[in-house]
Design a protein around this motif. Structure first.
Motif, PDB file in Angstrom:
ATOM      1  N   ASP A 177       0.826  -1.211   0.000  1.00  0.00           N
ATOM      2  CA  ASP A 177       0.000   0.000   0.000  1.00  0.00           C
ATOM      3  C   ASP A 177       0.859   1.261   0.000  1.00  0.00           C
ATOM      4  O   ASP A 177       0.540   2.246  -0.685  1.00  0.00           O
ATOM      5  N   LEU A 178       1.955   1.263   0.764  1.00  0.00           N
ATOM      6  CA  LEU A 178       2.852   2.419   0.771  1.00  0.00           C
ATOM      7  C   LEU A 178       3.458   2.632  -0.614  1.00  0.00           C
ATOM      8  O   LEU A 178       3.578   3.773  -1.095  1.00  0.00           O
ATOM      9  N   ALA A 179       3.848   1.539  -1.271  1.00  0.00           N
ATOM     10  CA  ALA A 179       4.408   1.645  -2.626  1.00  0.00           C
ATOM     11  C   ALA A 179       3.364   2.197  -3.595  1.00  0.00           C
ATOM     12  O   ALA A 179       3.668   3.039  -4.451  1.00  0.00           O
ATOM     13  N   THR A 180       2.111   1.749  -3.456  1.00  0.00           N
ATOM     14  CA  THR A 180       1.026   2.230  -4.312  1.00  0.00           C
ATOM     15  C   THR A 180       0.722   3.695  -4.023  1.00  0.00           C
ATOM     16  O   THR A 180       0.441   4.483  -4.931  1.00  0.00           O
ATOM     17  N   MET A 181       0.789   4.071  -2.735  1.00  0.00           N
ATOM     18  CA  MET A 181       0.525   5.463  -2.358  1.00  0.00           C
ATOM     19  C   MET A 181       1.557   6.401  -2.975  1.00  0.00           C
ATOM     20  O   MET A 181       1.222   7.533  -3.346  1.00  0.00           O
ATOM     21  N   ARG A 182       2.800   5.958  -3.092  1.00  0.00           N
ATOM     22  CA  ARG A 182       3.817   6.806  -3.718  1.00  0.00           C
ATOM     23  C   ARG A 182       3.410   7.186  -5.143  1.00  0.00           C
ATOM     24  O   ARG A 182       3.580   8.331  -5.565  1.00  0.00           O
ATOM     25  N   ASP A 202       4.414  14.987  -3.688  1.00  0.00           N
ATOM     26  CA  ASP A 202       5.794  14.508  -3.646  1.00  0.00           C
ATOM     27  C   ASP A 202       5.814  13.080  -3.112  1.00  0.00           C
ATOM     28  O   ASP A 202       5.443  12.841  -1.964  1.00  0.00           O
ATOM     29  N   PRO A 203       6.273  12.100  -3.930  1.00  0.00           N
ATOM     30  CA  PRO A 203       6.258  10.707  -3.470  1.00  0.00           C
ATOM     31  C   PRO A 203       7.141  10.463  -2.250  1.00  0.00           C
ATOM     32  O   PRO A 203       6.898   9.533  -1.486  1.00  0.00           O
ATOM     33  N   ASP A 204       8.159  11.303  -2.037  1.00  0.00           N
ATOM     34  CA  ASP A 204       9.034  11.120  -0.879  1.00  0.00           C
ATOM     35  C   ASP A 204       8.314  11.366   0.441  1.00  0.00           C
ATOM     36  O   ASP A 204       8.810  10.985   1.509  1.00  0.00           O
ATOM     37  N   LYS A 205       7.132  12.012   0.365  1.00  0.00           N
ATOM     38  CA  LYS A 205       6.355  12.220   1.591  1.00  0.00           C
ATOM     39  C   LYS A 205       5.784  10.910   2.115  1.00  0.00           C
ATOM     40  O   LYS A 205       5.446  10.806   3.293  1.00  0.00           O
ATOM     41  N   VAL A 206       5.654   9.923   1.215  1.00  0.00           N
ATOM     42  CA  VAL A 206       5.166   8.616   1.638  1.00  0.00           C
ATOM     43  C   VAL A 206       6.357   7.840   2.181  1.00  0.00           C
ATOM     44  O   VAL A 206       7.055   7.144   1.466  1.00  0.00           O
ATOM     45  N   ASN A 207       6.578   8.011   3.458  1.00  0.00           N
ATOM     46  CA  ASN A 207       7.744   7.456   4.125  1.00  0.00           C
ATOM     47  C   ASN A 207       7.396   7.288   5.594  1.00  0.00           C
ATOM     48  O   ASN A 207       6.757   8.169   6.167  1.00  0.00           O
ATOM     49  N   PRO A 208       7.753   6.172   6.228  1.00  0.00           N
ATOM     50  CA  PRO A 208       7.472   6.077   7.668  1.00  0.00           C
ATOM     51  C   PRO A 208       8.111   7.231   8.436  1.00  0.00           C
ATOM     52  O   PRO A 208       9.285   7.536   8.254  1.00  0.00           O
ATOM     53  N   GLU A 220      15.514  -1.736  -7.302  1.00  0.00           N
ATOM     54  CA  GLU A 220      15.903  -0.468  -6.694  1.00  0.00           C
ATOM     55  C   GLU A 220      14.978   0.637  -7.191  1.00  0.00           C
ATOM     56  O   GLU A 220      14.209   0.453  -8.115  1.00  0.00           O
ATOM     57  N   GLY A 221      15.067   1.796  -6.551  1.00  0.00           N
ATOM     58  CA  GLY A 221      14.279   2.942  -6.986  1.00  0.00           C
ATOM     59  C   GLY A 221      13.262   3.362  -5.955  1.00  0.00           C
ATOM     60  O   GLY A 221      12.900   2.599  -5.052  1.00  0.00           O
ATOM     61  N   LYS A 222      12.763   4.616  -6.082  1.00  0.00           N
ATOM     62  CA  LYS A 222      11.804   5.183  -5.133  1.00  0.00           C
ATOM     63  C   LYS A 222      10.424   4.542  -5.277  1.00  0.00           C
ATOM     64  O   LYS A 222       9.655   4.472  -4.321  1.00  0.00           O
ATOM     65  N   THR A 223      10.080   4.154  -6.513  1.00  0.00           N
ATOM     66  CA  THR A 223       8.806   3.471  -6.724  1.00  0.00           C
ATOM     67  C   THR A 223       9.086   2.053  -7.197  1.00  0.00           C
ATOM     68  O   THR A 223      10.115   1.779  -7.814  1.00  0.00           O
ATOM     69  N   PHE A 224       8.152   1.179  -6.904  1.00  0.00           N
ATOM     70  CA  PHE A 224       8.368  -0.238  -7.185  1.00  0.00           C
ATOM     71  C   PHE A 224       8.006  -0.556  -8.628  1.00  0.00           C
ATOM     72  O   PHE A 224       7.018  -0.043  -9.170  1.00  0.00           O
TER      73      PHE A 224
END
Length: 936
Positions: free
Chosen positions: A98-103, A112-118, A666-670
């Motif tokens: 879900d976190l990956a999808t939220m990005r 900003d996808p970086d906001k989706v971070n614990p 690797e990478g910010k999104t899956f």
């Protein structure tokens, strides 16, 4: 995560010096009334003081908590910000999915996808994936881990990507231990030191047994995966200030009584008292003499008695355990100084004010088991045989021949009734059919001869113990019962006893430390002699990963419809959970697990019947091999060292070559693999707009399932093995997956296509729309004659026809583990509302988190009392009030029968807090968080 600067309306901000270190703290004594509060509410009060922002958390909230009325029903909402999040892999994988999808969704909405971070520490322990495929041999552990990696390669690669892609997210690799034991032995801080602040360690976890950490004085509980994701993303947990039950402990534990016996007694007491939605707090003169491991065992069972948490305060025993498990001297000093400074140190002479009071004299506890299908159904061991004989009639559909009737001569020859009362009727046990049907304690008999190349010839009958497993976080964290079991095994071997050939034995410790102290004590050889080889460090049997029974035993059970039994040292024994061949399941302490493996049947009286004979032909009873309390304690003292914990946790996130050699994206999104049957991008955010659409009333809905009382999340959520002829099995086969590679539902939680096909598919589910049918079936009213169909297939037809769905339930709907897929699957099947007599806390909240409205029948009413049979169409009016920013207390439900007659009633809306109302208006908690992120 350093909290935003508190408004500090009470002037509570101060400095605490511990040794050479200084920490910012928020002093509770600055708030009038704080010192009279129970321990658990003091932790909540500090949480509010530190996170006061003037909007979500205000001075009024702090005053309301300090002025807590112990006698009042919960009505005041507060926002609790946990210090960290802990996950296991079954529930953790969908969180990361879900976190990956939220990005991606944040990017689509211009954020900003970086906001989706614990934003808080999030730790995941892979403990739910090992299955006991191999047992009873020296290479069982290595082989099971090898198979685990083969089955779960895609999932593990995905989790390794998440560990690299997200900050503050760590993964404890497979083969390390059970999440809750790793939590108490390593992850828990008791007092956090972070961002220059010191504050109580608090936690939410994606497993209901997160409460095990309550034994360390850490306030925490299980939440659904969706709530955990929100907490990771900085969202507080919305809750009502709870009632707190004070549970006083007095007296001393008698010889021969285990921690398991105590916890089963407490579970029975608290379930009977009623503690759902409440905190339980232990106090009194005997708290200090309860070992930490026993405290953790009690805390672990909190979901079984229904409380949100079951906590012990910090004291000398807490410090002793923290030191034993390798915490630093600096951490020990901080815990002691902070607890004493804040009034969080246990004072046995002080009795706080509580909402309700209970008391247990520990000296009155007797050896116990629980079963055959609920953890709160305690049975004194002395009553186990007659209790089994009464219960077995609920599972044996017909009266089978007794030994007075001619049966296979070979069977009679092998086990004549007079020689084996544990396997068939003895003369005095015979009862007639009528009295048996009325619940008499005679046991129906159906002896079946089984021939096995590996195990020889033997007879199986109703009540045979086919699984005897030492497993799960509850007990395998506890040296007293683990070493007690090993010493009992030694004594049994020395007396010449052996486990019956039809028993599947397994040893799955909670951490590698157990292996260390077994080796140091020289006890492994005795366990292995009885078949208790190491099979894995994971939950195994307790969560349904018992693995298959040997083929010849499984065939005998299925072909002859035998009612066989499992005995496990776990915390859950719900129907259909442990193994598809096993109908009756009993919880027991690890020593009793071995005792039942020696007996081979539940139809056994340990006081009167010998377990076998020694080399000289003398009868050996359980009392002859039960180790003394003194011997157990001496073994603990000599075999367990601080160095063991330091060694085993030194490289806890490393995982060895097998883990590190996994190819990792690797990478910010899956990079989603369209061919994957393990990890797929879920549809939650498809077509999502920046602003939510208005909520709508429900019109023309059909009933997908009409269910009875105590329907658990195990009945609703996909769990266990995937059957080839099920919708999920068909899906996997269509995608080229061979039957041997189906794996379990739990391992495929990252694939919504598998999971929705397994929702409401438990083999023991009874949908009252059908007569005498068990399993995931319903009536499909889109087809002529409303024929029987798989629930998934019917739901697809309803969706194609644009027909919304409802589920009708009884009391305690959704009890059991905090399974997010019980809510996710319900939502994705098209269910818009669940109407039940009462809800368990976590599942009710999770339904709202997935956009499903929980409604309650009027007080004293039920589906049956209102004359509802599930064939009606339902209209629910009044939900739209939520669009005006208000939560209606009730909504009007109109059920229209086929002949046009109507049943009308006002259902209570179980959206209990304003925060939950916000989630529902947004279509779910994740959508709410996403929209909030994009506005920030």
């Amino acid at each position: 995560m350093t909290a935003p600067a508190s408004k500090d309306s009470f002037g509570a901000r101060d400095t605490l010096k511990v040794g050479d270190a200084s920490y910012e703290v928020f002093r509770l004594n600055k708030v009038q009334g704080a010192q009279r509060l129970p321990y658990s509410l003091k932790i909540l009060l500090e949480n509010l003081l530190r996170t006061e922002d003037g909007a979500n958390i205000t001075a009024e909230h702090i005053r309301a908590l300090a002025d807590w009325d112990a006698t009042a029903d919960p009505s005041i909402e507060i926002q609790f910000t946990p210090a960290r999040v802990v996950m296991q892999d079954f529930t953790g994988v969908p969180c990361v999915v879900d976190l990956a999808t939220m990005r991606e969704a944040v990017t689509d909405l211009g954020g900003d996808p970086d906001k989706v971070n614990p934003l808080a520490p999030a730790e995941l322990v892979i403990d739910h994936s090992v299955i006991i495929d191999v047992f009873g041999r020296a290479d069982a552990f290595e082989r099971n881990v090898e198979i685990e990696y083969e089955r779960n390669r895609e999932r593990y690669q995905f989790l390794r990507w998440g560990q690299n892609a997200f900050e503050e997210f760590k993964v404890v690799p497979p083969g390390t231990g059970i999440v809750h034991q790793v939590n108490i032995e390593y992850l828990a801080r008791t007092v956090m030191a972070r961002g220059g602040q010191a504050y109580p360690d608090t936690v939410v976890g994606t497993d209901s047994h997160t409460t095990m950490v309550n034994g360390l004085g850490v306030l925490g509980w299980g939440v659904g995966g969706i709530e955990a994701e929100a907490a990771m993303l900085g969202q507080p947990v919305s809750m009502l200030i709870p009632r707190v039950v004070g549970f006083k402990l007095t007296g001393e534990i008698p010889a021969g009584v285990t921690a398991t016996d105590i916890v089963l007694t407490i579970t029975e007491m608290l379930r009977k008292h009623g503690v759902v939605g409440k905190f339980v707090e232990f106090y009194g003169e005997s708290v200090g003499s309860v070992p930490l491991a026993n405290r953790a065992t009690i805390g672990n069972m909190s979901p079984e008695f229904g409380s949100t948490a079951a906590i012990f305060p910090i004291d000398e025993e807490t410090l002793r355990y923290l030191k034993l498990t390798g915490r630093s001297a600096e951490q020990l000093a901080l815990v002691e100084a902070y607890a004493k400074e804040q009034g969080l140190w246990h004072d046995p002479s002080h009795e706080p004010v509580y909402s309700e009071y209970l008391e247990l004299d520990l000296s009155t506890v007797v050896p116990s088991i629980a079963g055959p299908k609920r953890p709160q159904d305690r049975i004194a061991l002395s009553d186990a045989k007659p209790a089994f004989r009464k219960s077995v009639h609920d599972y044996v559909e017909e009266q089978h021949p007794t030994p007075h009737t001619k049966v296979d001569e070979k069977v009679e020859e092998s086990f004549p009734a007079s020689d084996a009362p544990s396997l068939s009727f003895a003369e005095e046990d015979s009862v007639d059919i009528e009295s048996a049907a009325n619940g008499a304690t005679g046991r129906p008999s159906k002896p079946v001869l089984v021939k096995s190349e590996e195990r020889g010839e033997f007879v199986l009958d109703h009540g045979a113990v086919v699984i005897a497993s030492i497993t799960s976080c509850t007990n395998t964290s506890n040296p007293s019962v683990m070493l007690g079991a090993a010493l009992l095994a030694r004594n049994a071997v020395e007396k010449g006893l052996s486990v019956k050939p039809w028993v599947k034995t397994s040893m799955a410790p909670g951490s590698q430390v157990v292996t260390d102290y077994y080796e140091k004590a020289g006890l492994w050889p005795y366990l292995e002699k009885l078949g208790y080889h190491l099979v894995g460090y994971g939950c195994t049997t307790c969560i349904g990963n018992s693995g298959p029974l040997p083929e010849e035993i499984s065939a005998a059970v299925q072909e002859n419809d035998l009612t066989v039994v499992s005995v496990l040292s776990g915390n859950r024994n719900f129907e259909g959970r442990i193994n598809p061949d096993v109908k009756m399941n009993y919880l027991a302490s690890p020593p009793l697990v071995i005792a039942y493996a020696l007996a081979g049947t539940m139809d056994f009286d340990f006081e009167a019947q010998p377990l076998g004979q020694d080399t000289e032909g003398n009868d050996v009873f359980l009392r002859d091999i039960w180790p003394s309390t003194q011997e157990i304690q001496q073994t603990i003292d000599s075999a367990i060292t601080q160095e063991m914990f330091a060694k085993d946790y030194a490289d806890v996130f490393d995982g060895g070559e097998r883990w590190k050699s996994l190819p990792t994206p690797e990478g910010k999104t899956f990079d989603w693999d369209s061919e994957s049957t393990y990890v797929r991008k879920p549809p939650y955010f498809e077509g999502m707009q920046a602003e939510p659409s208005p909520v709508e009333d429900i019109a023309g809905a059909r009933v997908l399932a009409k269910l009875g009382d105590s329907v658990t999340t195990d009945h609703i959520s996909p769990a266990g093995a995937i059957k080839a002829d099920s919708p999920a099995g068909r899906y996997l086969a269509e995608h080229g997956v061979e039957r041997k590679d189906f794996n379990s539902y739990g391992s495929r939680r990252g694939n919504h296509e598998v999971m929705i096909r397994g929702t409401f598919a438990n083999i023991r589910l009874r949908n009252q729309l059908l007569d005498d049918v068990q399993g995931g079936y319903t009536r499909d009213f889109t087809q002529e004659g409303a024929p029987q169909a798989f629930i998934y297939d019917a739901a697809q037809n309803y969706a194609a026809a644009g027909i919304p769905l409802v589920v009708l339930g009884g009391k305690e709907y959704g009890s059991g583990s905090s399974r997010d897929w019980a809510a996710k699957g319900t939502s994705l099947l098209g269910v818009r509302a669940v109407i039940a007599e009462s809800f368990e806390r976590i599942h009710r909240s999770n339904l709202i988190g997935m956009g499903v409205i929980p409604l309650q029948f009027p007080a004293g009413e039920s589906a049956s009392s209102l004359g509802l049979d599930g064939t009606e169409t339902f209209d629910i009016a009044g939900i739209t009030t939520l669009n005006q920013g208000e939560t209606p207390r009730t909504v009007k439900v109109t059920a229209t029968k086929a002949d046009g007659t109507k049943v009308e009633f006002d259902a209570v809306v179980r959206i209990d807090t304003p925060g939950e109302a916000d989630y529902y208006r947004n279509g779910g908690i994740l959508q709410y968080v996403l929209r909030k992120m994009t506005r920030a």
